[in-house]
Write a protein that holds these residues in place. Structure first.
Motif, PDB file in Angstrom:
ATOM      1  N   ALA A 109     -87.137  61.892 -58.205  1.00  0.00           N
ATOM      2  CA  ALA A 109     -87.325  60.685 -57.508  1.00  0.00           C
ATOM      3  C   ALA A 109     -88.674  60.253 -57.892  1.00  0.00           C
ATOM      4  O   ALA A 109     -88.988  59.031 -57.982  1.00  0.00           O
ATOM      5  CB  ALA A 109     -87.314  60.764 -55.782  1.00  0.00           C
ATOM      6  N   ALA A 110     -89.664  61.157 -58.186  1.00  0.00           N
ATOM      7  CA  ALA A 110     -91.032  60.829 -58.692  1.00  0.00           C
ATOM      8  C   ALA A 110     -91.008  60.183 -59.802  1.00  0.00           C
ATOM      9  O   ALA A 110     -91.751  59.326 -60.274  1.00  0.00           O
ATOM     10  CB  ALA A 110     -91.811  61.939 -58.599  1.00  0.00           C
ATOM     11  N   VAL A 111     -90.197  60.499 -60.735  1.00  0.00           N
ATOM     12  CA  VAL A 111     -89.978  59.984 -62.186  1.00  0.00           C
ATOM     13  C   VAL A 111     -89.492  58.461 -62.149  1.00  0.00           C
ATOM     14  O   VAL A 111     -90.207  57.375 -62.605  1.00  0.00           O
ATOM     15  CB  VAL A 111     -88.878  60.841 -63.118  1.00  0.00           C
ATOM     16  CG1 VAL A 111     -88.826  59.890 -64.381  1.00  0.00           C
ATOM     17  CG2 VAL A 111     -89.452  62.206 -63.639  1.00  0.00           C
ATOM     18  N   VAL A 112     -88.646  58.267 -61.349  1.00  0.00           N
ATOM     19  CA  VAL A 112     -87.934  56.869 -60.916  1.00  0.00           C
ATOM     20  C   VAL A 112     -89.067  56.231 -60.496  1.00  0.00           C
ATOM     21  O   VAL A 112     -89.168  54.975 -60.653  1.00  0.00           O
ATOM     22  CB  VAL A 112     -86.650  56.909 -60.257  1.00  0.00           C
ATOM     23  CG1 VAL A 112     -86.068  55.577 -59.870  1.00  0.00           C
ATOM     24  CG2 VAL A 112     -85.767  57.514 -61.050  1.00  0.00           C
ATOM     25  N   LYS A 113     -89.825  56.611 -59.401  1.00  0.00           N
ATOM     26  CA  LYS A 113     -90.834  55.712 -58.869  1.00  0.00           C
ATOM     27  C   LYS A 113     -91.874  55.421 -59.643  1.00  0.00           C
ATOM     28  O   LYS A 113     -92.205  54.172 -59.730  1.00  0.00           O
ATOM     29  CB  LYS A 113     -91.584  56.619 -57.580  1.00  0.00           C
ATOM     30  CG  LYS A 113     -92.514  56.015 -56.779  1.00  0.00           C
ATOM     31  CD  LYS A 113     -91.807  54.829 -55.923  1.00  0.00           C
ATOM     32  CE  LYS A 113     -92.863  54.331 -54.892  1.00  0.00           C
ATOM     33  NZ  LYS A 113     -94.256  53.835 -55.425  1.00  0.00           N
ATOM     34  N   ARG A 114     -92.160  56.327 -60.470  1.00  0.00           N
ATOM     35  CA  ARG A 114     -93.371  55.930 -61.650  1.00  0.00           C
ATOM     36  C   ARG A 114     -92.655  54.661 -62.372  1.00  0.00           C
ATOM     37  O   ARG A 114     -93.490  53.890 -62.815  1.00  0.00           O
ATOM     38  CB  ARG A 114     -93.627  56.932 -62.637  1.00  0.00           C
ATOM     39  CG  ARG A 114     -94.444  58.092 -62.011  1.00  0.00           C
ATOM     40  CD  ARG A 114     -94.873  59.222 -63.043  1.00  0.00           C
ATOM     41  NE  ARG A 114     -95.673  58.403 -64.063  1.00  0.00           N
ATOM     42  CZ  ARG A 114     -95.357  58.931 -65.409  1.00  0.00           C
ATOM     43  NH1 ARG A 114     -94.695  59.870 -65.825  1.00  0.00           N
ATOM     44  NH2 ARG A 114     -96.010  58.177 -66.657  1.00  0.00           N
ATOM     45  N   LEU A 115     -91.368  54.849 -62.944  1.00  0.00           N
ATOM     46  CA  LEU A 115     -91.214  53.667 -63.695  1.00  0.00           C
ATOM     47  C   LEU A 115     -91.042  52.448 -62.925  1.00  0.00           C
ATOM     48  O   LEU A 115     -91.405  51.198 -63.467  1.00  0.00           O
ATOM     49  CB  LEU A 115     -89.332  54.076 -64.155  1.00  0.00           C
ATOM     50  CG  LEU A 115     -89.393  55.020 -65.203  1.00  0.00           C
ATOM     51  CD1 LEU A 115     -87.959  55.488 -65.425  1.00  0.00           C
ATOM     52  CD2 LEU A 115     -89.987  54.544 -66.658  1.00  0.00           C
ATOM     53  N   ALA A 116     -90.535  52.566 -61.681  1.00  0.00           N
ATOM     54  CA  ALA A 116     -90.242  51.344 -60.874  1.00  0.00           C
ATOM     55  C   ALA A 116     -91.894  50.684 -60.589  1.00  0.00           C
ATOM     56  O   ALA A 116     -91.884  49.486 -60.447  1.00  0.00           O
ATOM     57  CB  ALA A 116     -89.899  51.452 -59.496  1.00  0.00           C
ATOM     58  N   ASP A 117     -92.942  51.532 -60.830  1.00  0.00           N
ATOM     59  CA  ASP A 117     -94.313  51.000 -60.515  1.00  0.00           C
ATOM     60  C   ASP A 117     -94.852  50.505 -61.823  1.00  0.00           C
ATOM     61  O   ASP A 117     -95.570  49.481 -61.734  1.00  0.00           O
ATOM     62  CB  ASP A 117     -95.311  52.108 -59.883  1.00  0.00           C
ATOM     63  CG  ASP A 117     -94.927  52.434 -58.448  1.00  0.00           C
ATOM     64  OD1 ASP A 117     -94.271  51.651 -57.749  1.00  0.00           O
ATOM     65  OD2 ASP A 117     -95.262  53.735 -58.126  1.00  0.00           O
ATOM     66  N   GLU A 118     -94.463  50.933 -62.838  1.00  0.00           N
ATOM     67  CA  GLU A 118     -95.045  50.413 -64.134  1.00  0.00           C
ATOM     68  C   GLU A 118     -94.267  49.536 -65.088  1.00  0.00           C
ATOM     69  O   GLU A 118     -94.774  49.079 -65.913  1.00  0.00           O
ATOM     70  CB  GLU A 118     -95.708  51.884 -64.738  1.00  0.00           C
ATOM     71  CG  GLU A 118     -96.522  52.557 -63.838  1.00  0.00           C
ATOM     72  CD  GLU A 118     -97.114  53.599 -64.771  1.00  0.00           C
ATOM     73  OE1 GLU A 118     -97.712  53.446 -66.173  1.00  0.00           O
ATOM     74  OE2 GLU A 118     -97.370  54.786 -64.285  1.00  0.00           O
ATOM     75  N   ILE A 119     -92.965  49.684 -64.820  1.00  0.00           N
ATOM     76  CA  ILE A 119     -91.933  49.075 -65.650  1.00  0.00           C
ATOM     77  C   ILE A 119     -91.718  47.683 -65.087  1.00  0.00           C
ATOM     78  O   ILE A 119     -90.742  47.767 -64.053  1.00  0.00           O
ATOM     79  CB  ILE A 119     -90.917  49.651 -66.180  1.00  0.00           C
ATOM     80  CG1 ILE A 119     -91.421  51.004 -67.015  1.00  0.00           C
ATOM     81  CG2 ILE A 119     -89.750  49.110 -67.030  1.00  0.00           C
ATOM     82  CD1 ILE A 119     -92.102  50.957 -68.244  1.00  0.00           C
ATOM     83  N   PRO A 120     -91.612  46.476 -65.537  1.00  0.00           N
ATOM     84  CA  PRO A 120     -91.133  45.382 -64.917  1.00  0.00           C
ATOM     85  C   PRO A 120     -89.859  45.197 -65.023  1.00  0.00           C
ATOM     86  O   PRO A 120     -89.064  44.017 -64.347  1.00  0.00           O
ATOM     87  CB  PRO A 120     -91.748  44.136 -65.597  1.00  0.00           C
ATOM     88  CG  PRO A 120     -92.270  44.616 -66.805  1.00  0.00           C
ATOM     89  CD  PRO A 120     -92.517  46.177 -66.710  1.00  0.00           C
ATOM     90  N   LEU A 121     -88.881  45.407 -66.155  1.00  0.00           N
ATOM     91  CA  LEU A 121     -87.595  45.462 -66.123  1.00  0.00           C
ATOM     92  C   LEU A 121     -86.864  46.467 -64.904  1.00  0.00           C
ATOM     93  O   LEU A 121     -87.121  46.989 -64.618  1.00  0.00           O
ATOM     94  CB  LEU A 121     -87.122  46.079 -67.700  1.00  0.00           C
ATOM     95  CG  LEU A 121     -87.714  45.293 -68.881  1.00  0.00           C
ATOM     96  CD1 LEU A 121     -87.067  46.015 -70.058  1.00  0.00           C
ATOM     97  CD2 LEU A 121     -87.387  43.936 -69.033  1.00  0.00           C
ATOM     98  N   PRO A 122     -85.512  45.677 -64.688  1.00  0.00           N
ATOM     99  CA  PRO A 122     -84.631  46.373 -63.796  1.00  0.00           C
ATOM    100  C   PRO A 122     -84.245  47.846 -64.354  1.00  0.00           C
ATOM    101  O   PRO A 122     -84.387  47.797 -65.464  1.00  0.00           O
ATOM    102  CB  PRO A 122     -83.504  45.396 -63.934  1.00  0.00           C
ATOM    103  CG  PRO A 122     -83.791  44.054 -64.389  1.00  0.00           C
ATOM    104  CD  PRO A 122     -84.847  44.344 -65.400  1.00  0.00           C
ATOM    105  N   LEU A 123     -84.025  48.550 -63.667  1.00  0.00           N
ATOM    106  CA  LEU A 123     -83.590  49.916 -63.620  1.00  0.00           C
ATOM    107  C   LEU A 123     -82.019  50.191 -63.502  1.00  0.00           C
ATOM    108  O   LEU A 123     -81.652  49.722 -62.280  1.00  0.00           O
ATOM    109  CB  LEU A 123     -84.338  51.078 -63.158  1.00  0.00           C
ATOM    110  CG  LEU A 123     -85.998  51.031 -63.567  1.00  0.00           C
ATOM    111  CD1 LEU A 123     -86.486  52.225 -62.580  1.00  0.00           C
ATOM    112  CD2 LEU A 123     -86.105  51.289 -64.850  1.00  0.00           C
TER     113      LEU A 123
END
Length: 312
Positions: A109-123
């Motif tokens: 969850a921490a990895v995905v949260k970092r991506l969500a916070d720093e990456i503007p693209l959809p995941l």
């Protein structure tokens, strides 16, 4: 008498699903790329696959491309964005595998949260090979990224209740229903997930994928039947957009995995891997996939041109 070109009209339509804030999938009322017959909906999307751990099993040519960026999912995703401009990023939580790193749901969850916070693209969030572990991981990840319209790839018969309840209902994300290359199984799972309470507009499908040469003709005929049932028979239970994890299948095929030392007569390993990925992606797009997941930058370039030529 002037010639009037015939066209085929369908009574059904594929639902339009929005991933992230504005990436639309589906919406077509005709067969793939048949713009001469009707509305082809949103242009098919291309995503790039990254992992939450260093992908030691990948061919060396791929590891060389991503280099030091592959040690950090956020840096890796940013590299993909800058060099390849994908429509979305697929983070595969391979580190959660109980037979591998066995990372906890909280770590994932921490990895995905970092991506969500720093990456503007959809995941698009993919799990490991354990359905039981994925249920726990996806529940925690969905809690960490609520109301993002991210796709959770995938819910299967063994864990759809946990994933559907968490991702699709409690935390405002999108559930991908994965079945094993069978129209009836795909339909059954879609029904089960909607009966659980997940709205159809918060669902996509993964009806199964394989690399070309590995039962691929069965994949494309199944996808053809699913699309014809959705459009021609107006079957609402099959009117979800399709997402195909092409890279998951093609890079583990022997034609991609065998090194040049092992099979010198097969030629360059990197070229073989790209060819497998491109051929598979083109095949599933031509039979109804609304989004494909790829690994190699060259594959992304070729498939983007392929889509562009057919949608121009």
């Amino acid at each position: 008498m002037a010639y009037k070109k015939p066209s085929q009209k369908f009574s059904g339509k594929i639902r339009e699903v929005t991933i992230g804030s504005d990436l639309k999938l589906g919406g077509e009322s005709t067969l793939p790329f048949y713009s001469f017959d009707g509305d082809t909906g949103a242009k098919p999307a291309i995503g790039m696959e990254i992992w939450d751990i260093l992908p030691e099993s990948w061919p060396q040519s791929l590891k060389n491309i991503f280099g030091e960026y592959a040690h950090d999912p956020v840096k890796w995703a940013k590299f993909c964005m800058e060099k390849c401009n994908p429509d979305f990023i697929c983070i595969k939580l391979e580190g959660a595998n109980p037979e591998g790193n066995d990372k906890s749901p909280d770590e994932c969850a921490a990895v995905v949260k970092r991506l969500a916070d720093e990456i503007p693209l959809p995941l698009v969030i993919a799990g490991c090979d354990s359905d039981e572990k994925n249920a726990k991981v996806f529940t925690k990840v969905a809690e960490a990224v609520p109301d993002k319209n991210y796709v959770f790839l995938s819910a299967v018969e063994a864990n759809y209740k946990e994933i559907g309840a968490a991702a699709g209902m409690a935390y405002g994300n999108i559930v991908s229903a994965e079945s094993s290359v069978d129209l009836n199984l795909a339909k059954q799972l879609n029904i089960l997930i909607t009966q659980l309470g997940v709205k159809p507009e918060r669902m996509v499908m993964n009806p199964g994928c394989s690399a070309v040469g590995y039962g691929f003709e069965y994949v494309v005929t199944t996808m053809d039947r699913i699309r014809l049932a959705a459009l021609d028979q107006n079957d609402a239970t099959l009117q979800m957009p399709i997402i195909s994890p092409v890279s998951f299948e093609t890079w583990k095929a022997k034609e991609s995995a065998a090194t040049e030392n092992d099979m010198p007569e097969w030629g360059n390993q990197e070229d073989r891997g790209i060819a497998m990925e491109v051929a598979t992606a083109a095949g599933v797009l031509a039979t109804g996939s609304n989004a494909v997941i790829l690994r190699h930058p060259r594959s992304v370039e070729v498939i983007r041109n392929f889509i562009g030529e057919l949608t121009a």
